[in-house]
Enzyme design. Sequence first.
Site, PDB file in Angstrom:
ATOM      1  CG  ASP A 149      -1.809  -1.169   1.203  1.00 24.25           C
ATOM      2  OD1 ASP A 149      -2.444  -1.434   0.102  1.00 24.25           O
ATOM      3  OD2 ASP A 149      -2.052  -1.725   2.250  1.00 24.25           O
TER       4      ASP A 149
ATOM      5  CE  LYS B 108      -4.186  -6.628   0.452  1.00 22.29           C
ATOM      6  NZ  LYS B 108      -4.708  -5.306   0.118  1.00 22.29           N
TER       7      LYS B 108
ATOM      8  CG  ASP C 291      -7.565  -6.436  -2.145  1.00 23.71           C
ATOM      9  OD1 ASP C 291      -8.767  -6.731  -2.511  1.00 23.71           O
ATOM     10  OD2 ASP C 291      -7.118  -5.827  -1.172  1.00 23.71           O
TER      11      ASP C 291
ATOM     12  CE  LYS D 261     -11.403  -5.417  -0.290  1.00 26.12           C
ATOM     13  NZ  LYS D 261     -10.152  -4.758  -0.326  1.00 26.12           N
TER      14      LYS D 261
ATOM     15  CG  HIS E  27     -20.327  -5.389  -6.296  1.00 31.10           C
ATOM     16  ND1 HIS E  27     -20.404  -4.895  -4.744  1.00 31.10           N
ATOM     17  CD2 HIS E  27     -21.176  -5.695  -6.679  1.00 31.10           C
ATOM     18  CE1 HIS E  27     -21.871  -5.004  -4.539  1.00 31.10           C
ATOM     19  NE2 HIS E  27     -22.387  -5.514  -5.630  1.00 31.10           N
ATOM     20  CG  ASP E  28     -19.985  -3.293 -12.943  1.00 32.23           C
ATOM     21  OD1 ASP E  28     -21.096  -3.410 -13.485  1.00 32.23           O
ATOM     22  OD2 ASP E  28     -19.182  -2.655 -13.203  1.00 32.23           O
ATOM     23  CB  ILE E  29     -23.717  -6.315 -14.802  1.00 31.96           C
ATOM     24  CG1 ILE E  29     -22.910  -5.728 -15.874  1.00 31.96           C
ATOM     25  CG2 ILE E  29     -24.637  -5.251 -14.429  1.00 31.96           C
ATOM     26  CD1 ILE E  29     -23.566  -5.570 -17.139  1.00 31.96           C
TER      27      ILE E  29
ATOM     28  CB  THR F 151     -13.270  -6.177   8.668  1.00 30.34           C
ATOM     29  OG1 THR F 151     -12.298  -5.455   8.016  1.00 30.34           O
ATOM     30  CG2 THR F 151     -13.213  -7.549   8.574  1.00 30.34           C
TER      31      THR F 151
ATOM     32  NE  ARG G 253      -0.722  -4.252  12.374  1.00 29.66           N
ATOM     33  CZ  ARG G 253      -1.156  -4.199  11.233  1.00 29.66           C
ATOM     34  NH1 ARG G 253      -1.258  -5.451  10.379  1.00 29.66           N
ATOM     35  NH2 ARG G 253      -1.780  -3.261  10.699  1.00 29.66           N
TER      36      ARG G 253
ATOM     37  NE  ARG H 226      -1.250  -0.062   8.169  1.00 29.17           N
ATOM     38  CZ  ARG H 226      -2.377   0.345   8.750  1.00 29.17           C
ATOM     39  NH1 ARG H 226      -2.398   1.613   8.916  1.00 29.17           N
ATOM     40  NH2 ARG H 226      -3.373  -0.505   8.852  1.00 29.17           N
TER      41      ARG H 226
HETATM   42  O1  C5P Z   1      -1.027  -2.531   7.129  1.00 26.74           O
HETATM   43  P1  C5P Z   1      -2.150  -3.618   7.291  1.00 26.74           P
HETATM   44  O2  C5P Z   1      -1.288  -5.012   7.797  1.00 26.74           O
HETATM   45  O3  C5P Z   1      -3.074  -3.058   8.249  1.00 26.74           O
HETATM   46  O4  C5P Z   1      -2.684  -4.000   5.790  1.00 26.74           O
HETATM   47  C1  C5P Z   1      -3.817  -4.999   5.634  1.00 26.74           C
HETATM   48  C2  C5P Z   1      -4.133  -4.708   4.446  1.00 26.74           C
HETATM   49  O5  C5P Z   1      -5.444  -5.553   4.214  1.00 26.74           O
HETATM   50  C3  C5P Z   1      -4.597  -3.508   3.667  1.00 26.74           C
HETATM   51  O6  C5P Z   1      -4.279  -3.556   2.185  1.00 26.74           O
HETATM   52  C4  C5P Z   1      -5.973  -3.539   3.898  1.00 26.74           C
HETATM   53  O7  C5P Z   1      -6.666  -2.756   2.836  1.00 26.74           O
HETATM   54  C5  C5P Z   1      -6.390  -4.986   3.679  1.00 26.74           C
HETATM   55  N1  C5P Z   1      -7.618  -5.288   4.343  1.00 26.74           N
HETATM   56  C6  C5P Z   1      -7.774  -5.153   5.763  1.00 26.74           C
HETATM   57  N2  C5P Z   1      -9.058  -5.578   6.197  1.00 26.74           N
HETATM   58  C7  C5P Z   1     -10.012  -6.140   5.428  1.00 26.74           C
HETATM   59  C8  C5P Z   1      -9.798  -6.136   4.120  1.00 26.74           C
HETATM   60  C9  C5P Z   1      -8.587  -5.986   3.514  1.00 26.74           C
HETATM   61  O8  C5P Z   1      -7.140  -4.641   6.411  1.00 26.74           O
HETATM   62  N3  C5P Z   1     -10.959  -6.458   5.919  1.00 26.74           N
END
Ligand code: C5P
Length: 240
Positions: free
Chosen positions: A15, A37, A64, A66, A68-70, A123, A184, A214
Amino acid sequence: MPPRTTEPRVIVALDFADLGPARELVRRLDPTLCRLKVGKEMYTRYGPHFVEELIKAGYEVFLDLKFHDIPNTVAAACAAAADLGVWMINVHASGGRKMMEAARERLAVASHRPLLIAVTVLTSMGEGDIREVGYAGTPEENVLRLAALAHGAGLDGVVCSPREATALRAAEGADFLLVTPGVRPPTASADDQQRVMTPADAISAGADYLVVGRPVTKSPDPLGVLREISAQVVAASAGG
Ligand code: C5P
């Protein structure tokens, strides 16, 4: 380890707003220890060429976006992603059975067939948010319902919170892939994630692949952190 899961099980979330730091990080990582990703931000800025560059460097890529369309549009987008050579792609399960089946059917005839997984309930959405968009029940109930719909449509798995992994594994069986962000290492900051799990706990809960951003991307020693997480994953897999 569930039957279809393959090493490496850690997926590093790239990211970044800028290409330079992303490339620098990728140079410092190791494709035998992680997949990558690419999400909406980097894909929108740097496009398919950046994804191809990562694949050329030896990495398998989870695109990634995601979708979402027809059904026809999503199926065509999935075919385009398959042509790029990515390892995994995703769609929103709330796009419905026909949309997911169209995506799966189009990928079945693609020259290269990426894994196809679904997002159930984001989430970031709590009980009030899902009620506001018209869903009855708790977020957990909706996650289970949409995961069953995705499985029934022939998808390979879902993205889910590690907190949902145990219930999903019980409901959908050993062969349904669970990809979990919100992971984490024990010593890392949670950043803005509300509910996190350690790599070992996520694997023990039934996760196949862990998305970690991160803690790796912001570390002065990204390869060191990745090695540490990989060792915890291997230990937890052996224990499970
Ligand atoms: O930096 P971090 O470990 O929080 O990054 C998590 C990655 O997973 C990010 O790219 C975030 O957009 C993605 N993600 C998430 N929770 C979700 C779906 C995707 O953290 N429910």
